[in-house]
Design an enzyme around this catalytic site. Structure first.
Site: not given
Ligand code: ADP
Ligand code: MG
Length: 387
Positions: A109, A197
């Site tokens: 992530y 993101e």
């Protein structure tokens, strides 16, 4: 403003962030054609909506062959997709992105966002990718590492290396990762993104680092200088009422309750929602008509509120500072006459010319109850919403 995954991946590619090869389809036949063109045995069909969490609800499908790609697209297109990140109604799937599958070894992530506390862009990374990052942050915060970018110095390669080694990437992978993070930071500064993101950022069996998913948020106040980004806006993914409100410069957010609120000033709007909740009611919206509001704006605000069938009562809470209460009262009366009204309205007008304003409302013969005490007004509107 948000973008679709496929649009965000276009932006990524422009900034040197590697993404899987793919194509967009708005019909099942097109999905078949894209799958054929990609030429791989398997393809991934991904529903394009402004929300994540698609994988868990059938919005991301790995299929074999062009027939199966067409079938998968047929199952998604024209439907509403409900994920953990949407409301109960979901979002319409008007297109699917068909891409080459990756041999995933690791899911990581990463994100970049503008952090208001430090007044800096921060970069975040975690080896726990592919999962709900809020949950990781809550239960295992030690699995997330954050670095703060000094705006004067800009992004520094060592900061990406710090994050890369934290995630146990090999030296070669760290080099790839550093280039990716340089691109991520550039997107923030050059495109006025408020958030970038990548979840997941993957490491493939071949040792390559790739962005498998892409999420971009932009600062609405900067869209005037981001023409190419602004052009990618997809209104079908946005709340209809919020879009209508934006046209009239009203700050409007749809909520889940049944008391329509019309307030001037964001602070007063927040306080109004608090007091409604304190007395057992549920606001249907946040609405700030602005400091120097006009009768026209009041009318538009009324239209917005009354367009929601779930609204059972309306709470007007206006402080007449710049604007006079009697003018607001005239605006309210005109609006009610124009749009009609079948539900009770509680109006609290305070400030300049409040007596005059309240008298106008009382004498209008309409179902508007003026109450000048905030607590009394809040209690009355909660009772009206439950009657
Ligand atoms: P969402 O976040 O909306 O669920 P993602 O794009 O992150 O959607 O996809 C969900 C999961 O599907 C990923 O974590 C990954 O495991 C898998 N996936 C997505 N795209 C691909 C791809 N091109 N190849 C292989 N697996 C994929
Ligand atoms: Mg994802």
């Amino acid at each position: 403003m948000n973008l679709h995954e496929y649009q965000a991946k276009e932006v990524f590619a422009r900034y040197g962030i590697p993404v899987p090869q793919g194509g967009l389809a708005t019909s099942p036949e097109q999905a078949r054609a894209v799958a054929k063109q990609l030429g791989t045995e398997k393809v991934v069909v991904k529903a394009q909506v402004h929300a994540g969490g698609r994988g868990k609800v059938g919005g991301v499908k790995l299929v074999s062959g062009a027939d199966a790609a067409e079938e998968a697209a047929k199952g998604m297109l024209g439907k509403m997709l409900v994920t953990k990140q949407t409301d109960a109604k979901g979002l319409p799937v008007n297109s699917v992105w068909v891409e080459k599958p990756s041999n995933i070894v690791r899911e990581l992530y990463v994100s970049a966002l503008v952090d208001r506390t430090s007044e800096c862009v921060i970069l975040m990374a975690s080896a726990a990718g592919g999962m709900d990052i809020e949950e990781v942050a809550e239960h295992t915060p030690e699995k997330i590492k954050t670095v703060t970018v000094n705006p004067a110095a800009g992004f520094q390669a060592y900061q990406a290396r710090e994050l890369g080694f934290f995630m146990d990437l090999t030296k070669d992978q760290v080099d790839q990762f550093t280039k990716i993070m340089a691109g991520v930071y550039k997107i923030v500064t050059e495109c006025d993104a408020s958030m970038v993101e990548i979840n997941p950022l993957i490491v493939t069996a071949e040792g390559n680092v790739f962005a498998l998913d892409a999420k971009l948020n932009f600062d609405d106040n900067a869209l005037f200088r981001q023409k190419s980004i602004a052009e990618m806006r997809d209104g079908s993914q946005e709340d209809e009422r919020e879009r209508a409100a934006a046209k009239f410069d009203l700050n409007y957010v749809t909520l889940e309750g049944d008391i329509g609120c019309m307030v001037n000033g964001a602070g007063l709007a927040m306080a109004t929602m608090d007091i409604v909740k304190l007395h057992g009611g549920q606001p249907a919206n946040f609405l700030d008509v602005g400091g120097g509001t006009t009768a026209e704006k009041v009318t538009e605000a009324f239209k917005l509120i009354t367009a929601s069938p779930e609204v059972k009562a309306i709470f007007i809470n206006i402080f007449g500072g710049i604007v006079r209460c009697d003018l607001i009262a005239e605006g309210i009366i005109a609006a009610v006459k124009q749009v009609g009204l079948k539900i009770p309205v509680i109006a609290r007008l305070q400030g300049t010319n409040m007596e005059k304003g309240q008298a106008l409302l009382r004498e209008s013969g309409l179902a508007i109850t003026p109450i000048s005490d905030l607590t009394e007004a809040a209690k009355a509107v909660v009772a009206a919403s439950k009657a």
